[in-house]
Design a protein around this motif. Structure first.
Motif: not given
Length: 121
Positions: A114-115, A118-119
């Motif tokens: 998810m990180w 997102y990035n």
């Protein structure tokens, strides 16, 4: 095959995890005295851990049965279990890695992906 279902095996696994993490928090200390002088709590911890390993072995067996029922050819099947087997890993190591993924990998992997998404977005 996901853990999101409400199968009897999934429920048993989650109950085992609750007990395991409870015991782990009680046994955590700087010097592992319990390994040298096994207490009843440590023996219970080892019993629960063995039970979790058996449950994970059953999950692996169920996954194999599912792929066999679907007549999925091993060459076209792409998952961690098949990858380790194709690379010559012993079955015991395959089961240990599957147990590690069940215990530690799913939540941290989800957060990492998810990180990353997102990035990248």
């Amino acid at each position: 095959m996901s853990l999101g279902g409400r199968s009897e095996l999934s429920e048993a696994f989650f109950q085992q995890l609750i007990e395991l993490f409870s015991l782990m928090s009680e046994l955590t200390m700087s010097i592992p005295w319990f390994e040298f002088f096994p207490t009843p709590k440590y023996r219970r911890f080892k019993k629960v851990l063995a039970s979790i390993e058996q449950t994970c072995a059953q999950f692996v067996k169920n996954a194999d049965a599912h792929h066999q029922a679907q007549q999925t050819h091993p060459a076209t099947r792409f998952d961690l279990l098949q990858h380790m087997r194709q690379n010559g890993q012993p079955e015991e190591r395959v089961l240990r890695n599957a147990t590690t993924m069940f215990l530690a990998g799913s939540d941290s992997t989800t957060h990492t992906l998810m990180w990353l998404l997102y990035n990248l977005g």
